[in-house]
Structure formats: structure tokens, C-alpha cells
Design an enzyme around this catalytic site. Structure first.
Site, PDB file in Angstrom:
ATOM      1  N   CYS A   5      38.457  35.254  34.670  1.00 49.00           N
ATOM      2  CA  CYS A   5      39.473  35.944  35.460  1.00 49.00           C
ATOM      3  C   CYS A   5      38.739  36.475  36.677  1.00 49.00           C
ATOM      4  O   CYS A   5      37.962  37.428  36.575  1.00 49.00           O
ATOM      5  CB  CYS A   5      40.131  37.077  34.686  1.00 49.00           C
ATOM      6  SG  CYS A   5      41.296  37.993  35.713  1.00 49.00           S
TER       7      CYS A   5
ATOM      8  N   CYS B 169      39.892  40.371  37.666  1.00 46.44           N
ATOM      9  CA  CYS B 169      39.710  41.533  36.784  1.00 46.44           C
ATOM     10  C   CYS B 169      39.263  41.062  35.406  1.00 46.44           C
ATOM     11  O   CYS B 169      38.156  40.595  35.253  1.00 46.44           O
ATOM     12  CB  CYS B 169      40.979  42.369  36.719  1.00 46.44           C
ATOM     13  SG  CYS B 169      42.438  41.423  36.222  1.00 46.44           S
ATOM     14  N   SER B 170      40.155  41.157  34.417  1.00 50.83           N
ATOM     15  CA  SER B 170      39.775  40.743  33.073  1.00 50.83           C
ATOM     16  C   SER B 170      40.970  40.196  32.300  1.00 50.83           C
ATOM     17  O   SER B 170      41.118  40.463  31.121  1.00 50.83           O
ATOM     18  CB  SER B 170      39.163  41.927  32.320  1.00 50.83           C
ATOM     19  OG  SER B 170      40.103  42.997  32.240  1.00 50.83           O
ATOM     20  N   CYS B 171      41.832  39.422  32.954  1.00 50.27           N
ATOM     21  CA  CYS B 171      42.983  38.820  32.275  1.00 50.27           C
ATOM     22  C   CYS B 171      42.468  37.933  31.145  1.00 50.27           C
ATOM     23  O   CYS B 171      41.584  37.101  31.340  1.00 50.27           O
ATOM     24  CB  CYS B 171      43.821  38.019  33.261  1.00 50.27           C
ATOM     25  SG  CYS B 171      44.608  39.062  34.503  1.00 50.27           S
TER      26      CYS B 171
END
Length: 194
Positions: free
Chosen positions: A99, A102-104
Site C-alpha cells: 500500500c 498508508c497501510s491498506c
């Protein structure tokens, strides 16, 4: 390891949640259900999905066509989650999920993302030097294998269906699931039979 939430962030969350409840957007029961589902989620769910795909051609086809429906068939509620896509590795193509913003991460089938997945270093290097990142994980692919970096986003989450290792042809689903790690489900490592 993530830092614990601050008093300020907890107070903000409480005010935000209260506003959503006051407007009828969400109920206390829905919040509790979502928290419970998220807490139950783990990489073992994704591993069981992979093992089923390796042993059941119909489930394999469903998983590639509609990862969300495949997860639902495994008893995982995907309500409120972005659609789940499944990237099938082949002899010619290996997938690496990142991602970039961010941190999907597909939490409902993989649990919470590991700290390294959220790091700026992983996110940047996975795009710039995917083979270098893979090598650091001990994943060295033949030169002819294409590495496709796929961006997981707020609108669509991805997981990898890795190749089934040779020598596992007579294994049952439980034994197969045991060799599928979280790292294999995002493409930084490969399942190993021994």
C-alpha cells in the site's frame, strides 16, 4: 510494535463514535460486532482460503473471480470491507502487495498488518526495488519471472494466491494451510513444503 494510543486520540475516537451513533450512522451493536470480527481475523483465514483453492478447482475459480465471495463462503463476513482481489502467482509471474499511501490491508482475511508492511521503507522499496525486497526475505526468483507490484488501496484490497509447492500433492487442506504464512499472502515469501 505500534505505540499505544494517546489519551487525546482515544478522546477523539470517543467523540467521533458518539457523533456517528447520535446521527444513526452506526449502532453500538454494529461497532461491537466489527471489533469482534476484526479481533478474530488472522492470517490463518487467508491460509485456509489458499489451501482450499489448491485442492478445490471450483473454489479456486471463485477465489480468482471474486475474493470477497470466496471469503464469505469460508464464513468470513466481509460486510463493510472493501472488495478483496486475489492475485494468482504462476510460473511466469510473482505478485508483491504493497500500500504505497498508508497501510491498506485485507484485515478480515489476514488480521492486522505487520509493522514492516506499514513502514515507509517497505512501501517505497517494494515499488522501486521489488526483487531486492524479496531477496531480503529469502525469496529469490528466477530471472525470467516477472515481479508485479500491486497497490492495495482504500477502495480495493489484495492478497496473493501463491503457487502450490511441489511435493504436496497428497496433502490435505489442514496440512497445506499450515505452510501458508502471512508473508506468502502478500508475496514477500513463498510457501515451502519442507
Amino acid at each position: 510494535m505500534a505505540a499505544p494510543p494517546t489519551a487525546e486520540s482515544l478522546a477523539l475516537l470517543e467523540r467521533f463514535t458518539a457523533a456517528l451513533k447520535a446521527r444513526g450512522v452506526v449502532t453500538e451493536a454494529e461497532i461491537a460486532d466489527q471489533v469482534a470480527r476484526t479481533d478474530r481475523a488472522s492470517p490463518e483465514i487467508g491460509a485456509r482460503m489458499v489451501a482450499r483453492a489448491w485442492t478445490d478447482p471450483a473454489f479456486h475459480a471463485l477465489m480468482i473471480r471474486d475474493g470477497t465471495e470466496a471469503a464469505e463462503r469460508m464464513g468470513v463476513s466481509m460486510a463493510g470491507a472493501p472488495p478483496l482481489g486475489v492475485l494468482e502467482d504462476t510460473e511466469a509471474v510473482h505478485h508483491l502487495v504493497v500500500c504505497t499511501l498508508c497501510s491498506c490491508y485485507p484485515r478480515m482475511v489476514l488480521g492486522y498488518p505487520p509493522h514492516w508492511y506499514k513502514s515507509a521503507a517497505y512501501r517505497a522499496r517494494a515499488v522501486r526495488d521489488p526483487r531486492g525486497v524479496l531477496a531480503e526475505w529469502g525469496t529469490v526468483l528466477p530471472a525470467g519471472v516477472e515481479v508485479r507490484v500491486v497497490d492495495s488501496t482504500a477502495d480495493y484490497r489484495w492478497m496473493v494466491l501463491p503457487r502450490r509447492p511441489a511435493g504436496t500433492e497428497d496433502w490435505d487442506e489442514a496440512r497445506l494451510a499450515a505452510i501458508v504464512t502471512r508473508d506468502a499472502l502478500v508475496g514477500v515469501s513463498l510457501p515451502r513444503a519442507g
